[in-house]
Design an enzyme around this catalytic site. Sequence first.
Site, PDB file in Angstrom:
ATOM      1  N   HIS A  56      49.252 -18.033  -8.083  1.00 35.89           N
ATOM      2  CA  HIS A  56      49.169 -16.736  -8.768  1.00 35.89           C
ATOM      3  C   HIS A  56      50.211 -16.792  -9.890  1.00 35.89           C
ATOM      4  O   HIS A  56      51.305 -17.322  -9.710  1.00 35.89           O
ATOM      5  CB  HIS A  56      49.473 -15.604  -7.778  1.00 35.89           C
TER       6      HIS A  56
ATOM      7  N   SER B  41      63.295 -21.072   9.425  1.00 42.51           N
ATOM      8  CA  SER B  41      61.939 -20.534   9.289  1.00 42.51           C
ATOM      9  C   SER B  41      61.132 -20.781  10.563  1.00 42.51           C
ATOM     10  O   SER B  41      61.179 -21.865  11.152  1.00 42.51           O
ATOM     11  CB  SER B  41      61.222 -21.201   8.108  1.00 42.51           C
TER      12      SER B  41
ATOM     13  N   GLU C 269      43.256  -5.444  -7.947  1.00 42.86           N
ATOM     14  CA  GLU C 269      43.910  -4.959  -6.719  1.00 42.86           C
ATOM     15  C   GLU C 269      44.207  -3.465  -6.801  1.00 42.86           C
ATOM     16  O   GLU C 269      43.966  -2.714  -5.863  1.00 42.86           O
ATOM     17  CB  GLU C 269      45.225  -5.711  -6.488  1.00 42.86           C
TER      18      GLU C 269
ATOM     19  N   GLY D 164      52.398 -20.425   4.959  1.00 41.92           N
ATOM     20  CA  GLY D 164      51.649 -19.246   5.384  1.00 41.92           C
ATOM     21  C   GLY D 164      50.186 -19.379   5.026  1.00 41.92           C
ATOM     22  O   GLY D 164      49.624 -20.469   5.102  1.00 41.92           O
TER      23      GLY D 164
ATOM     24  N   GLU E 184      30.573   7.674   7.675  1.00 39.00           N
ATOM     25  CA  GLU E 184      29.946   7.750   6.359  1.00 39.00           C
ATOM     26  C   GLU E 184      30.837   7.283   5.208  1.00 39.00           C
ATOM     27  O   GLU E 184      30.334   6.833   4.178  1.00 39.00           O
ATOM     28  CB  GLU E 184      29.464   9.189   6.090  1.00 39.00           C
TER      29      GLU E 184
ATOM     30  N   ASP F 269      44.002 -10.009 -11.953  1.00 37.29           N
ATOM     31  CA  ASP F 269      44.229  -9.965 -10.506  1.00 37.29           C
ATOM     32  C   ASP F 269      44.914  -8.654 -10.125  1.00 37.29           C
ATOM     33  O   ASP F 269      44.484  -7.952  -9.209  1.00 37.29           O
ATOM     34  CB  ASP F 269      45.074 -11.170 -10.078  1.00 37.29           C
TER      35      ASP F 269
ATOM     36  N   SER G 254      17.804   2.912   0.614  1.00 43.02           N
ATOM     37  CA  SER G 254      16.668   3.838   0.481  1.00 43.02           C
ATOM     38  C   SER G 254      16.598   4.445  -0.922  1.00 43.02           C
ATOM     39  O   SER G 254      17.583   4.449  -1.661  1.00 43.02           O
ATOM     40  CB  SER G 254      16.801   4.971   1.509  1.00 43.02           C
TER      41      SER G 254
ATOM     42  N   LYS H 191      59.778 -13.200  -3.789  1.00 46.93           N
ATOM     43  CA  LYS H 191      60.783 -14.139  -3.254  1.00 46.93           C
ATOM     44  C   LYS H 191      60.912 -15.402  -4.108  1.00 46.93           C
ATOM     45  O   LYS H 191      61.794 -16.227  -3.888  1.00 46.93           O
ATOM     46  CB  LYS H 191      60.400 -14.517  -1.823  1.00 46.93           C
TER      47      LYS H 191
END
Length: 340
Positions: free
Chosen positions: A108, A51, A195, A26, A227, A191, A252, A85
């Site tokens: 991760h 898959s 998030e 992926g 906005e 991390d 500004s 998973k």
Amino acid sequence: MAKVYHDQDADLSVFKGKTLAVLGFGSQGHAHALNLKESGCKVIIGLYEGSKSIAVAQEKGFEVYPTAEAVKRADVIFVALPDTKQAAAYEKDIAPNLTKGKTLLFSHGFAIHFKTVVPPKNVNVILVAPKGPGHIVRRQFTEGKGVPSLIAIYQNPGRDAKKIALAWAKGIGGTRAGVLETSFKEETETDLFGEQTVLCGGASALVQAGFEVLVEAGYSPEMAYFECLHELKLIVDLMNEAGVSGMRFSISETAKWGDITVGPKIIDASVKKRMKVALKNIQSGKFAKDWVREYQTGYKRYNALLKKGEQHPIEKTGAKLRAMMPWMQKRSIKGAQAAY
């Protein structure tokens, strides 16, 4: 200041005669696999039977094997699967085929840090985490550049874990930009915190609340959208390019005065207090336990909350206004799934 590793600090010959397996094809998986292959490494892909990614990976010129077989054949195994998973894939396909001297690699630290995956002591366990999504990792590499990356070492029985992590980082282009060393604990906890409280949870809740306040006060949804959501990208881009002070330099004086006098009253000490509670829940493992339980019980609350978010009035207004912006790349989430 932490040491920054570059190309000269990493040696791709560490992978000479070795096979690298990427499990999953992926977002991160495909980028790592293609970049490493183009860096001269032998890369194979491991996927579950049936898959949809099998044909895609084969089309890109990779040998594709069932996950268990890929683990068996490889010296370094990158687990490029969703956090929830990884545990099942580890038990079924990875663990039975891990032998002494192999290296497990993650992008991760969730599964290792929160022990949903507990590897044997005789394998290296490392992390290489580019600080950008897979398509950016891939694009930067093809342009001769790279995405800054993190490395971490969790287990090092082979006494070569850091060399392997740096070589992998070099193979995906990370050392072109710069690589920093962290720990699985630090990478995972920071991390998740980012998030939840700022990047995703904090930003989306702030945008929705601002939209609601304006609409409830009688202003048009279109003005509220412009906005509170549309212009946010302009501000974030300025921060990204030059930091908070750099952003302030470009707006500004009226906007600056509102920023520095009203902002701290909105995001005040009470918000920081709740952020600290969120951090404690991450550090204690409570968030991880709750998330794993949510996955195990069929994502009921997760899906209900996502659906509720999709029905927020800002989504209808946004879809109408984005249709008026031909320069903007449109993405529909209907039936879409995150890529892994």
